[in-house]
Design an enzyme around this catalytic site. Structure first.
Site, short mmCIF file in Angstrom:
data_model
loop_
_atom_site.label_atom_id
_atom_site.label_comp_id
_atom_site.label_asym_id
_atom_site.label_seq_id
_atom_site.Cartn_x
_atom_site.Cartn_y
_atom_site.Cartn_z
N LYS A 1 89.49 5.79 44.11
CA LYS A 1 88.83 5.28 45.53
C LYS A 1 87.60 4.24 45.10
O LYS A 1 86.94 4.59 44.05
CB LYS A 1 88.07 6.62 46.22
CG LYS A 1 87.31 6.23 47.28
CD LYS A 1 86.90 7.40 48.14
CE LYS A 1 86.21 7.04 49.28
NZ LYS A 1 85.44 8.15 49.82
N LYS B 1 86.14 7.69 41.42
CA LYS B 1 85.44 7.07 42.68
C LYS B 1 84.05 6.24 42.18
O LYS B 1 83.28 6.79 41.60
CB LYS B 1 84.80 8.35 43.44
CG LYS B 1 84.22 8.09 44.85
CD LYS B 1 83.66 9.08 45.35
CE LYS B 1 83.05 8.82 46.80
NZ LYS B 1 82.74 10.10 47.42
#
Length: 327
Positions: free
Chosen positions: A252, A199
Site C-alpha cells: 500500500k 505500507k
C-alpha cells in the site's frame, strides 16, 4: 522475422485478444473498503471521494447483500467511533461500529468474506496509529510495544464478532506475532491475518483521512510507515510478517509502488494484495469529471496493471463500478 512473424495477428479481434490475454480481472479479485460510523443515521458523502460515504451501522446488511450479489471478493471494514481517547480503547469495544457491522454482514451474507482493518488511528484523539510516549527530546512518539496489546485486543474483538480475516495496518514491529498469539490463545486459530506488510508514508492517503477522520493532530507517520525511497526494506518487512504468522500480505499504495509489488510477489508464495488507495481513486474521479479521460477504460486499465504487477487481489473503492463493467 517479418513478414512471416506478425504479432498483430493475435490482436485482430476482441475474441482472440481475450483468448491470449496474460492478465485477467474479475469481480472476485476486488475487495471493497467500507466506513461505518457509530453515530450516523444516514450515509454522509465524503467530499474528496466522489461516490463514497461514511455509513451508519444500519446499512451493513444492505452493503453485504450488494457486495455478495456483485460477486466481489470481499469487504474491508473501517470504524469511526462515538468517542476517542489517547489509547484508542474504542478499537476493541465489542459494541463498536466494526464488530456490530461484522455480525450483521455475516448473518445476512455468510459466504461474503469480511475483513477488518486493525489500527487505532481512527480511535485515538491524536490521530496516530498507536499509544504515545515522550521521546528522547521530550516530544511525543508512538510507543511500539505498548501499542501491540491494543492491536491484539482489537483483532480479538473483530474475530469474536465473526470476521474472517483481520488486517493490521499500523506498521508496528511485531504486531502480526502479537495478534496471532492473541487469536490462537482464545480459540480463533482459524481467523486469518492479512498484514499491511509494506505500507509507505504516502501523500496518496489524503482523502482517506477525511473518510476515517484520522489525520494526525501533530507531526506525521514517517516514523513508522515506510520511506518511499526504499524497496529492499519492503522485502524485509514482508519476510518478517510471513515469519510471524501472516497468512496474506499487502502493498500500500498500489500505483506508485508497482515495482515493489512485483519484487514482493517474487519473494513470497503467500497470497498478495495491493491497496488502490483513496488518492489514486480521487485522481481518476477528478480527471473523469473534467472530461480528461474515459473513467471506465482508465479504471479497468489501472486495476489490470496492479494485477499484472503481481497482486492476487486488489482493495479498491472502484470495486462496484469495476464489477459492473466486467459483467
Amino acid at each position: 522475422m517479418f513478414p512471416n512473424v506478425r504479432p498483430r495477428r493475435l490482436r485482430r479481434s476482441g475474441s482472440i485478444r481475450s483468448l491470449v490475454r496474460e492478465t485477467t480481472l474479475a469481480p472476485s479479485d476486488l475487495i471493497l473498503p467500507l466506513f461505518f460510523h457509530e453515530t450516523l443515521d444516514a450515509p454522509r458523502p465524503i467530499a474528496t471521494m466522489p461516490g463514497v460515504s461514511q455509513l451508519p451501522v444500519s446499512a451493513a446488511a444492505a452493503e453485504a447483500r450488494m457486495a455478495h450479489e456483485a460477486g466481489l471478493g470481499g469487504v474491508l471494514l473501517f470504524g469511526l467511533p462515538r468517542t476517542k481517547d489517547a489509547t484508542g480503547s474504542s478499537a476493541y469495544d465489542p459494541n463498536g461500529p466494526v464488530p456490530r457491522a461484522v455480525t450483521v454482514m455475516k448473518d445476512v451474507a455468510p459466504d461474503l468474506l469480511v475483513i477488518t482493518d486493525v489500527c487505532v488511528d481512527e480511535y485515538t484523539d491524536h490521530g496516530h496509529c498507536g499509544i504515545l510516549k515522550p521521546g528522547p527530546r521530550g516530544d511525543l512518539e508512538v510507543d511500539n510495544d505498548a501499542t501491540l496489546e491494543v492491536l491484539a485486543k482489537a483483532a480479538l474483538a473483530h474475530a469474536k464478532a465473526g470476521a474472517d480475516v483481520v488486517a493490521p495496518s499500523d506498521m508496528m514491529d511485531g504486531r502480526v506475532g502479537a495478534i496471532r498469539k492473541a487469536l490462537d490463545g482464545e480459540g480463533f486459530s482459524e481467523t486469518a491475518i492479512l498484514s499491511y506488510s509494506v505500507k509507505y508514508a504516502s501523500s496518496f492517503y489524503g482523502p482517506f483521512r477525511d473518510a476515517a477522520d484520522c489525520a494526525p493532530k501533530f507531526g506525521d507517520r514517517a516514523g513508522y510507515q515506510m520511506d518511499p525511497g526504499n524497496a529492499r526494506e519492503a522485502l524485509r518487512e514482508a519476510r518478517l510478517d510471513e515469519e510471524e504468522g501472516a497468512d496474506m500480505l499487502m502493498v500500500k499504495p498500489a500505483l506508485p509502488y508497482l515495482d515493489v509489488l512485483t519484487r514482493v510477489r517474487e519473494a513470497t508464495t503467500l497470497p498478495l494484495g495491493a491497496y488502490n488507495v483513496s488518492g489514486e481513486f480521487a485522481m481518476i474521479k477528478a480527471a473523469a469529471a473534467a472530461g480528461m479521460l474515459d473513467e471506465r477504460r482508465a479504471v479497468l486499465e489501472l486495476l489490470t496493471s496492479i494485477r499484472r504487477a503481481g497482486a492476487d487481489f486488489i482493495l479498491t473503492y472502484h470495486a462496484h463500478d469495476a464489477a459492473r463493467w466486467l459483467r
